[in-house]
Write a protein that holds these residues in place. Structure first.
Motif, mmCIF file in Angstrom:
data_model
loop_
_atom_site.group_PDB
_atom_site.id
_atom_site.type_symbol
_atom_site.label_atom_id
_atom_site.label_comp_id
_atom_site.label_asym_id
_atom_site.label_seq_id
_atom_site.Cartn_x
_atom_site.Cartn_y
_atom_site.Cartn_z
ATOM 1 N N ARG B 95 0.756 -1.343 -0.481
ATOM 2 C CA ARG B 95 -0.145 0.186 -0.078
ATOM 3 C C ARG B 95 0.768 1.552 -0.148
ATOM 4 N N GLU B 118 -11.106 4.551 -7.650
ATOM 5 C CA GLU B 118 -11.458 3.119 -6.963
ATOM 6 C C GLU B 118 -10.966 3.195 -5.695
ATOM 7 N N ALA B 119 -9.768 3.282 -6.473
ATOM 8 C CA ALA B 119 -8.681 2.824 -5.056
ATOM 9 C C ALA B 119 -8.495 3.635 -3.329
ATOM 10 N N ARG B 122 -11.645 2.618 -2.091
ATOM 11 C CA ARG B 122 -12.227 0.775 -1.818
ATOM 12 C C ARG B 122 -10.994 0.626 -0.747
ATOM 13 N N VAL B 123 -9.829 1.090 -1.145
ATOM 14 C CA VAL B 123 -8.592 0.472 -0.364
ATOM 15 C C VAL B 123 -8.175 1.443 1.156
#
Lengths: 219, 262
Positions: B95, B118-119, B122-123
């Motif tokens: 990460r 997106e990331a 989501r992350v």
């Protein structure tokens, strides 16, 4: 051999009833084939020990044996053995769906393999969780590519449903045979049945071809 | 572990990588300090890209260890022993690293904005609003504010690569890996991408590792240049030194070949 228009008109409603059954079996079979095929493709790709091999064996087995044998096996052996109270329609549709799932699995596999490896690597570089990689990145790109192939299998399935007569499903061809047997006139019912298949299959295949061209243009 | 700023951000310790019988990296050791911009140069097949791919965990090491801020990347400690990292450990350490690829690798099924948000959503668990605000800032920085709702296929290669840079930065990485990011671009689009990278190098404290054939760019922005040959570092120096008075014959040959081509 003469053609009787009045008789043709008279049997048409019965045949359309049969067509509805053919239609329903195709829809149920397709849904099973689309979903189960994807599940098969996942399991084979996941390389889970034993399970992946079992699925592989099952797929190869189903692809190498006649659909009719599978229909009979499910109806006369498996279904009573497991104490399932499935109707012949449900049994037949499931057999059709499972059979075609073994083909759609291959379609999905090819579609997934066609996604450039860079997409997987970009998803890894962004640390996206596995489920998001599949649902957000891979499948949205793979599924549109395989839609034409899935459509072709639905058309094949539509034309294979008369096989289910063997276990008592009265589809379009079953109705044609039934009304024919009552009056000993087969020309009209079977001709109309054939025309109805043609009338639906042909435009459907044109649609699929158009879809195919559109997909090819995008990639 | 330690986040002392004097500790190296990246540590390669006797890293070996093989593809079949071919040894790509041969017990390679080096460190990169926090905030450093290091450029890797050398003939193709010398192992530069493999270094970035190992850091991004796209490849596994065959020997030795890689650490980020003193924490093992490819391995983890279990019962006092070093074992290969599991997926959970990998995803946590990974990460902190971002990567920009030669072929951009934007997600063609998402808009430019979604590619960037997106990331983070989501992350990192950012809200949609936070992620979008961050994306808008980054698009502004790379000069593509007006392309937020466009799709990657509608953009030029240079624009796609600038979106890919924004996408990587949206994760606020400590380390950014640049893998021949201008090699797939038409010549007239290279400058725009390089100027964005220069700005990032001068305005952030992200540690950057860059594989490139753009020698002028390497000279302008690098703190250090490492010359690779056959999986080893044969020369490691500040750019003025390496480009004007290289010590190693292989470096001289390589530089004259590359500079004459340009």
């Amino acid at each position: 051999m003469t053609w009787d228009w009045d008789y043709a008109r008279e049997v048409l409603p019965k045949l359309l009833e049969g067509l509805l059954v053919t239609f329903e079996a195709t829809v149920v079979g397709s849904l099973i084939a689309y979903v189960l095929g994807l599940v098969f493709a996942f399991i084979r790709r996941s390389r889970i020990p034993v399970l992946s091999q079992v699925v592989w064996l099952f797929v190869e087995f189903v692809r190498s044996t006649p659909l009719l044998v599978q229909v009979f096996f499910l109806y006369y052996v498996l279904q009573p053995e497991l104490g399932l109270l499935w109707t012949s329609f449900l049994t037949g549709s499931i057999a059709l769906g499972v059979h075609y799932a073994c083909y759609t699995a291959e379609v999905y596999r090819a579609g997934i393999d066609a996604i450039p490896v860079g997409q997987w690597e970009a998803a890894t570089a962004l640390s996206l969780p596995r489920s998001r990689v599949w649902l957000g990145v891979i499948l949205p790109q793979a599924v549109p590519r395989v839609l034409p192939a899935l459509g072709n299998y639905t058309i094949s399935m539509f034309k294979e449903t008369p096989l289910l007569i063997a276990i008592g499903v009265v589809d379009l061809v079953g109705e044609a045979r039934g009304v024919g047997a009552q009056s000993y006139r087969y020309v009209e019912p079977f001709t109309i049945a054939g025309l109805l298949f043609l009338l639906l299959s042909y435009p459907a295949s044109i649609l699929v071809r158009r879809l195919e061209r559109r997909v090819n243009r995008q990639h | 572990m330690s986040t002392d700023s004097t500790d190296p951000t990246i540590t390669f310790d006797a890293v070996t990588k093989r593809f079949g019988a071919h040894v790509v990296l041969d017990e390679l050791s080096f460190t990169v300090d926090p905030g450093e911009f290091v450029t890797l140069i050398g003939p193709s097949g010398s192992g530069k890209t493999t270094i970035l791919r190992l850091l991004m965990t796209l490849e596994k090491v065959d020997g030795g260890t890689i650490s980020i801020d003193g924490e093992y990347l490819s391995h983890m400690e279990r019962g006092g022993k070093l074992v290969p990292a599991d997926e959970k450990h990998l995803s946590r350490v990974r990460r902190r690293i971002g990567m920009v690829f030669q072929q951009f690798n934007l997600f063609p099924n998402m808009s430019v904005l979604r590619n960037i948000t997106e990331a983070p959503t989501r992350v990192l668990g950012l809200s949609k609003g936070e992620a979008e605000a961050r994306a808008v800032d980054l698009l502004d920085m790379v000069g593509l504010s007006d392309k937020a709702s466009a799709h990657p296929t509608q953009l030029s290669g240079g624009q796609q690569q600038r979106v890919a840079i924004a996408r990587a930065l949206a994760m606020r990485p400590d380390v950014l890996l640049l893998d021949e990011v201008t090699s797939a671009l038409d010549p007239e689009l290279v400058a725009g991408v390089l100027s964005v990278l220069k700005e990032i190098a001068s305005t952030t404290d992200i540690t950057m590792l860059c594989v490139t054939h753009e020698m002028q760019f390497a000279r302008d922005v690098s703190d250090r240049v490492m010359m690779f040959d056959s999986g080893r570092v044969i020369e490691d120096a500040v750019p003025e030194k390496l480009f004007t008075s290289p010590e190693h014959d292989r470096t001289k040959e390589f530089l004259s070949a590359v500079l004459n081509r340009a």
